[in-house]
Scaffold this motif. Structure first.
Motif, PDB file in Angstrom:
ATOM      1  N   GLN A  79       1.190  -1.132  -0.132  1.00 27.78           N
ATOM      2  CA  GLN A  79       0.250  -0.041  -0.222  1.00 27.78           C
ATOM      3  C   GLN A  79       0.853   1.372   0.256  1.00 27.78           C
ATOM      4  O   GLN A  79       0.519   2.002   0.401  1.00 27.78           O
ATOM      5  CB  GLN A  79      -1.263  -0.457   1.194  1.00 27.78           C
ATOM      6  CG  GLN A  79      -2.162  -1.212   0.971  1.00 27.78           C
ATOM      7  CD  GLN A  79      -3.177  -1.163   2.398  1.00 27.78           C
ATOM      8  OE1 GLN A  79      -2.739  -0.677   3.724  1.00 27.78           O
ATOM      9  NE2 GLN A  79      -3.679  -1.534   1.851  1.00 27.78           N
ATOM     10  N   ASN A  80       1.993   1.376  -0.063  1.00 30.08           N
ATOM     11  CA  ASN A  80       2.899   2.307  -0.830  1.00 30.08           C
ATOM     12  C   ASN A  80       2.400   2.668  -1.855  1.00 30.08           C
ATOM     13  O   ASN A  80       2.604   2.182  -2.703  1.00 30.08           O
ATOM     14  CB  ASN A  80       4.537   1.997  -0.835  1.00 30.08           C
ATOM     15  CG  ASN A  80       4.644   1.399   0.814  1.00 30.08           C
ATOM     16  OD1 ASN A  80       4.308   2.458   1.613  1.00 30.08           O
ATOM     17  ND2 ASN A  80       5.231   0.277   1.188  1.00 30.08           N
ATOM     18  N   ASN A 109       0.250   4.006   4.046  1.00 35.32           N
ATOM     19  CA  ASN A 109       0.271   2.319   3.287  1.00 35.32           C
ATOM     20  C   ASN A 109       0.112   0.947   4.577  1.00 35.32           C
ATOM     21  O   ASN A 109      -1.318   2.043   5.794  1.00 35.32           O
ATOM     22  CB  ASN A 109       1.737   2.418   3.737  1.00 35.32           C
ATOM     23  CG  ASN A 109       3.139   1.928   4.134  1.00 35.32           C
ATOM     24  OD1 ASN A 109       2.052   2.553   6.506  1.00 35.32           O
ATOM     25  ND2 ASN A 109       4.176   2.928   4.666  1.00 35.32           N
ATOM     26  N   LYS A 110       0.112   0.385   4.416  1.00 33.71           N
ATOM     27  CA  LYS A 110      -0.450  -1.043   5.468  1.00 33.71           C
ATOM     28  C   LYS A 110       0.521  -0.617   6.750  1.00 33.71           C
ATOM     29  O   LYS A 110      -0.745  -1.109   8.094  1.00 33.71           O
ATOM     30  CB  LYS A 110       0.752  -2.409   4.913  1.00 33.71           C
ATOM     31  CG  LYS A 110      -0.268  -2.985   4.212  1.00 33.71           C
ATOM     32  CD  LYS A 110       0.463  -4.478   3.747  1.00 33.71           C
ATOM     33  CE  LYS A 110      -0.208  -4.929   2.813  1.00 33.71           C
ATOM     34  NZ  LYS A 110       0.261  -6.051   2.526  1.00 33.71           N
ATOM     35  N   SER A 111       1.396  -0.028   7.115  1.00 32.39           N
ATOM     36  CA  SER A 111       1.671   0.156   8.547  1.00 32.39           C
ATOM     37  C   SER A 111       0.525   1.370   8.481  1.00 32.39           C
ATOM     38  O   SER A 111       1.367   1.563  10.440  1.00 32.39           O
ATOM     39  CB  SER A 111       3.161   0.433   9.085  1.00 32.39           C
ATOM     40  OG  SER A 111       4.227  -0.479   8.685  1.00 32.39           O
ATOM     41  N   LEU A 118       6.704   8.579   6.636  1.00 33.48           N
ATOM     42  CA  LEU A 118       7.748   7.258   6.868  1.00 33.48           C
ATOM     43  C   LEU A 118       8.894   7.709   6.988  1.00 33.48           C
ATOM     44  O   LEU A 118       9.803   7.640   6.890  1.00 33.48           O
ATOM     45  CB  LEU A 118       7.255   6.972   5.464  1.00 33.48           C
ATOM     46  CG  LEU A 118       8.389   6.338   5.240  1.00 33.48           C
ATOM     47  CD1 LEU A 118       8.493   4.621   5.959  1.00 33.48           C
ATOM     48  CD2 LEU A 118       7.773   5.823   3.523  1.00 33.48           C
ATOM     49  N   ALA A 119       9.110   9.252   6.420  1.00 28.35           N
ATOM     50  CA  ALA A 119      10.264  10.414   6.538  1.00 28.35           C
ATOM     51  C   ALA A 119      10.752  10.604   8.198  1.00 28.35           C
ATOM     52  O   ALA A 119      11.904  10.065   8.159  1.00 28.35           O
ATOM     53  CB  ALA A 119      10.099  11.241   5.932  1.00 28.35           C
ATOM     54  N   HIS A 139       0.441  16.589  12.138  1.00 23.42           N
ATOM     55  CA  HIS A 139      -0.717  15.718  13.682  1.00 23.42           C
ATOM     56  C   HIS A 139      -0.381  14.207  12.961  1.00 23.42           C
ATOM     57  O   HIS A 139      -1.685  13.573  14.340  1.00 23.42           O
ATOM     58  CB  HIS A 139      -1.754  16.148  14.216  1.00 23.42           C
ATOM     59  CG  HIS A 139      -1.156  18.014  14.481  1.00 23.42           C
ATOM     60  ND1 HIS A 139      -0.551  18.623  15.529  1.00 23.42           N
ATOM     61  CD2 HIS A 139      -1.711  19.434  13.694  1.00 23.42           C
ATOM     62  CE1 HIS A 139       0.282  19.261  15.073  1.00 23.42           C
ATOM     63  NE2 HIS A 139      -0.749  19.682  14.171  1.00 23.42           N
ATOM     64  N   ALA A 140      -0.420  13.669  12.319  1.00 19.24           N
ATOM     65  CA  ALA A 140      -0.836  11.889  11.825  1.00 19.24           C
ATOM     66  C   ALA A 140      -0.177  11.431  13.126  1.00 19.24           C
ATOM     67  O   ALA A 140       0.641  11.985  13.867  1.00 19.24           O
ATOM     68  CB  ALA A 140      -0.256  11.589  10.173  1.00 19.24           C
ATOM     69  N   VAL A 141      -0.967   9.956  12.702  1.00 18.23           N
ATOM     70  CA  VAL A 141      -0.881   8.971  13.741  1.00 18.23           C
ATOM     71  C   VAL A 141      -0.340   7.733  13.272  1.00 18.23           C
ATOM     72  O   VAL A 141      -1.110   7.105  11.548  1.00 18.23           O
ATOM     73  CB  VAL A 141      -1.490   8.722  15.133  1.00 18.23           C
ATOM     74  CG1 VAL A 141      -1.552  10.443  16.055  1.00 18.23           C
ATOM     75  CG2 VAL A 141      -2.920   8.347  14.229  1.00 18.23           C
ATOM     76  N   ASP A 142       0.301   6.671  13.592  1.00 19.82           N
ATOM     77  CA  ASP A 142       0.334   5.179  12.706  1.00 19.82           C
ATOM     78  C   ASP A 142      -0.560   4.529  12.824  1.00 19.82           C
ATOM     79  O   ASP A 142      -1.528   4.854  14.483  1.00 19.82           O
ATOM     80  CB  ASP A 142       1.617   4.404  12.902  1.00 19.82           C
ATOM     81  CG  ASP A 142       2.365   4.310  14.109  1.00 19.82           C
ATOM     82  OD1 ASP A 142       1.558   4.528  15.534  1.00 19.82           O
ATOM     83  OD2 ASP A 142       3.536   3.640  14.534  1.00 19.82           O
ATOM     84  N   ASN A 143      -0.447   3.231  12.900  1.00 22.51           N
ATOM     85  CA  ASN A 143      -1.027   2.304  13.205  1.00 22.51           C
ATOM     86  C   ASN A 143      -1.331   1.438  14.691  1.00 22.51           C
ATOM     87  O   ASN A 143      -2.492   1.433  15.460  1.00 22.51           O
ATOM     88  CB  ASN A 143      -1.571   0.721  12.470  1.00 22.51           C
ATOM     89  CG  ASN A 143       0.397  -0.264  12.302  1.00 22.51           C
ATOM     90  OD1 ASN A 143       1.231   1.422  13.581  1.00 22.51           O
ATOM     91  ND2 ASN A 143      -0.071  -1.341  12.248  1.00 22.51           N
TER      92      ASN A 143
END
Length: 192
Positions: A79-80, A109-111, A118-119, A139-143
């Motif tokens: 999903q990249n 993406n998947k994560s 990612l950066a 302010h985004a967060v991961d899974n």
């Protein structure tokens, strides 16, 4: 005796367009486009020729594909998008091309990593700055609800930590474990 042709099977079922992009042959890319090749065809890993061009840092091939309508937002098997790969390859010029052609700066993406997260995770300071300048959501967060600041602390990126704090990222946000960036810093042995 009849002449038998041996079939050559490419390992990932690449199209000629994929091969031209991987090899850095913009003239071949342009020629294939003239003959109406599928700009968004995918290989066995669901990867487009545009993503292969970005992974190979072939700016000319990527530019030709984008100018002729290749979709910059198609995802591969992880999903990249092409923008995720431009960030990994630290190519501001390709990332700029992609954004100019409406690449989704908030693609996940998947994560659950946007190109910005990612950066941060990969300690790509120049790309973090570039994405902030181009409107990425800081302010985004991961899974697991880790903020960019938590990722920067977790991956020992003090320059990025400073940059994020200057951008107003909250040091108090918590991940799914209830841990803040400060707690990660403490557990990793960082001192103030």
């Amino acid at each position: 005796m009849p002449f038998l042709f041996k079939q050559v099977v490419l390992p990932l079922k690449w199209t000629p367009l994929h091969l031209a992009c991987i090899s850095g042959c913009p003239g071949v890319v342009a020629l294939l486009i003239q003959f109406n090749c599928d700009l968004n065809a995918r290989d066995k890993e669901r990867t487009t020729a545009l993503i292969r061009a970005v992974q190979s840092l072939n700016r000319g091939c990527a530019g030709i594909l984008l100018e002729h309508g290749a979709n910059p937002n198609l995802e591969d098997g992880g999903q990249n998008t092409a923008l995720h790969y431009a960030i990994l390859e630290e190519s501001v010029s390709i990332a700029t091309q992609l954004l100019r052609h409406h690449a989704n700066i908030e693609a996940i993406n998947k994560s659950n990593l946007t190109p910005f997260l990612l950066a941060v995770k990969e300690n790509k300071k120049e790309m973090v700055r570039f994405l902030i300048e181009n409107g990425a959501n800081v302010h985004a967060v991961d899974n697991v609800q880790r903020s960019a600041l938590i990722l920067a602390v977790f991956h020992d990126s003090p320059d990025i930590v400073k940059l994020l704090l200057q951008e107003g990222v909250s040091p108090y946000s918590q991940d799914s474990r209830g841990w803040s960036a400060e707690q990660y810093a403490y557990s990793n042995g960082f001192e103030q």
